[in-house]
Design a protein around this motif. Structure first.
Motif, short mmCIF file in Angstrom:
data_model
loop_
_atom_site.label_atom_id
_atom_site.label_comp_id
_atom_site.label_asym_id
_atom_site.label_seq_id
_atom_site.Cartn_x
_atom_site.Cartn_y
_atom_site.Cartn_z
N ARG A 1 0.32 -0.92 -0.16
CA ARG A 1 0.00 -0.24 -0.66
C ARG A 1 0.52 1.05 -0.06
O ARG A 1 1.90 0.86 0.70
N PRO A 2 0.44 2.18 -0.64
CA PRO A 2 1.40 3.29 -0.76
C PRO A 2 1.78 3.99 1.38
O PRO A 2 2.14 4.19 0.94
N GLY A 3 0.71 3.86 1.74
CA GLY A 3 0.86 4.00 2.80
C GLY A 3 2.63 3.33 3.63
O GLY A 3 3.07 3.89 4.93
N THR A 4 2.72 2.24 3.19
CA THR A 4 3.67 1.03 4.06
C THR A 4 5.57 1.66 3.62
O THR A 4 5.84 1.83 3.63
N TRP A 5 4.66 2.44 2.15
CA TRP A 5 6.41 2.53 0.94
C TRP A 5 6.27 3.98 1.76
O TRP A 5 7.75 4.97 1.83
N THR A 6 5.17 5.44 2.33
CA THR A 6 6.25 5.99 3.22
C THR A 6 6.37 5.83 4.35
O THR A 6 7.56 6.15 4.47
N GLY A 7 5.84 5.21 5.21
CA GLY A 7 7.03 4.00 6.28
C GLY A 7 8.21 4.22 6.42
O GLY A 7 9.58 3.99 6.83
N LEU A 8 8.35 2.89 4.71
CA LEU A 8 9.98 2.76 4.40
C LEU A 8 10.77 4.13 4.28
O LEU A 8 11.48 3.55 5.12
N LEU A 9 9.76 4.76 3.89
CA LEU A 9 10.41 6.28 3.15
C LEU A 9 11.23 6.89 4.85
O LEU A 9 12.83 7.47 4.92
N VAL A 10 10.22 6.88 5.54
CA VAL A 10 10.85 7.53 6.74
C VAL A 10 11.88 6.90 7.45
O VAL A 10 12.50 7.30 8.52
N VAL A 11 11.54 5.76 7.63
CA VAL A 11 12.49 5.37 8.55
C VAL A 11 13.68 4.72 7.52
O VAL A 11 15.11 5.51 8.36
N ALA A 12 13.75 4.81 5.79
CA ALA A 12 15.17 4.68 5.51
C ALA A 12 15.92 6.78 5.55
O ALA A 12 17.13 7.01 6.00
N ALA A 13 15.18 8.21 6.35
CA ALA A 13 15.17 8.69 6.23
C ALA A 13 16.12 9.23 7.82
O ALA A 13 16.95 9.83 7.50
N LEU A 14 15.44 8.09 8.46
CA LEU A 14 15.97 9.14 9.88
C LEU A 14 16.55 7.68 10.72
O LEU A 14 18.33 8.36 10.75
N ALA A 15 17.35 7.00 9.43
CA ALA A 15 18.36 6.25 9.38
C ALA A 15 20.30 6.60 8.72
O ALA A 15 20.41 6.69 9.63
N CYS A 16 19.43 7.27 8.02
CA CYS A 16 20.77 7.79 7.07
C CYS A 16 20.57 9.22 8.50
O CYS A 16 22.40 9.42 8.45
N ARG A 17 19.44 10.10 9.06
CA ARG A 17 20.40 11.27 9.69
C ARG A 17 20.95 10.46 10.51
O ARG A 17 21.87 11.93 11.19
N GLU A 18 20.77 9.49 11.41
CA GLU A 18 21.40 8.96 12.94
C GLU A 18 22.92 8.74 12.31
O GLU A 18 23.66 9.06 12.95
N GLY A 19 23.03 8.22 11.18
CA GLY A 19 24.42 7.57 10.77
C GLY A 19 25.49 8.47 10.80
O GLY A 19 26.23 8.74 10.64
#
Length: 326
Positions: A28-46
């Motif tokens: 679903r589109p909401g799932t893709w949005t969640g995955l993108l948010v998780v990836a962005a947060l991981a990049c920021r913390e890294g």
């Protein structure tokens, strides 16, 4: 055969790829949005973590130690309270001193090394008996094979002997201001690598000089000072001695059928510690030098793993390694 193998792998992977693509399409589109948010947060913390580590490298190195390569054996001072050693550093090579009781490490000097210069060949040699002078094999800012003697208090270079076609092999202090050392030729046409003996000493005017002793030796190891004008060494079969005043070489001790692995000398007691290799293993012996009679040889230990023997406390005790145990 390769084509057949490729076709079999292709046919086997095709259904897996189709099923994976079907699952992705059902997201679903909401799932893709969640995955993108998780990836962005991981990049920021890294990114934050990397910047934090880069800004606190010194603190981390002080706390847990930085990775570096050690060159040559560490050299203890006479009481055994401090140990000096060479190790790579951020700029090149550094000389450190470590307090044995507290474990505190202090950098005494750092040499910046060119990026193209090999770091191989560096080594510390024994401190002078009065702990004023430090000899080291040094090629970071000199030609390979250079021997440098420095003043420990001021960390200044007193003399540099350049030996571009030789390797510094052994060194021993005869007096607090007189160093005997041997260098070995790197390449010879016959395949035999001779050793050349040198004497480096402080002159009355305060300057240091170096001269070849005019003696060529073979298979030198475990160099020891018998006196201010005499040295001893092992050639694997015998213990030999050299009088520096007359350049006369004598054989102090022979062991037919056995090989001398290493040795140490205690001038206070005129005794050698000798490790012998024989059939079935190794053994450690005490050798007493008698001026008016035969030398005394007494067994101390039979241990097939004994090595790195040393006198301690002026010959009152001894230390050695058995395998990796002291």
């Amino acid at each position: 055969m390769v084509e057949q193998w490729y076709q079999r792998v292709r046919r086997g992977l095709a259904p897996v790829a189709e099923r994976t693509a079907a699952r992705i399409r059902r997201l679903r589109p909401g799932t893709w949005t969640g995955l993108l948010v998780v990836a962005a947060l991981a990049c920021r913390e890294g990114s934050i973590l990397c910047r934090r580590l880069a800004g606190h490298r010194a603190e981390i190195a002080d706390a847990i130690g930085s990775m570096g390569f050690f060159y040559g054996p560490p050299q203890p001072n006479r009481p055994g309270s401090q140990v000096l050693y060479l190790r790579t550093s951020e700029k090149g090579l550094s000389l450190y001193v470590c307090d044995v009781a507290s474990g505190e490490k202090t950098r005494l000097k750092e040499w910046e090394a060119p990026q193209v210069r090999s770091m191989r060949g560096q080594a510390l040699l024994p401190l002078s008996p009065d702990e004023r002078y430090l000899p080291l094999v040094f090629s970071v800012q000199a030609s390979p094979g250079a021997l440098v003697i420095g003043d420990i208090a001021s960390m200044t270079e007193l003399i540099r002997i350049v030996s571009p076609d030789w390797n510094v092999a052994e060194a021993v202090w005869l007096t607090p201001e007189k160093l005997a050392w041997v260098r070995q030729a790197r390449r010879t046409r016959t395949g035999l690598a001779p050793f050349e003996l040198h004497l480096t000493q402080r002159e009355p005017d305060g300057k240091w000089s170096d001269k070849a002793a005019g003696v060529t030796l073979t298979n030198v190891s475990c160099l020891a000072a018998l006196s201010g004008d005499a040295i001893a060494w092992s050639d694997g079969r015998d213990i030999r001695a050299l009088n520096l005043a007359s350049n006369a070489v004598t054989t102090l001790f022979s062991v037919p059928g056995k090989r001398i692995v290493d040795m140490a000398y205690a001038p206070e007691r005129r005794q050698f510690l000798v490790t012998l290799q024989e059939r079935g293993g190794r053994s450690m012996w005490r050798l007493d030098l008698n001026a008016n009679g035969p030398h005394g040889l007494s067994p101390l230990a039979a241990d097939k793993n004994v090595h790195a023997v040393h006198w301690v406390n002026g010959g009152e005790g001894l230390a050695y390694l058995s395998g990796h145990m002291l």
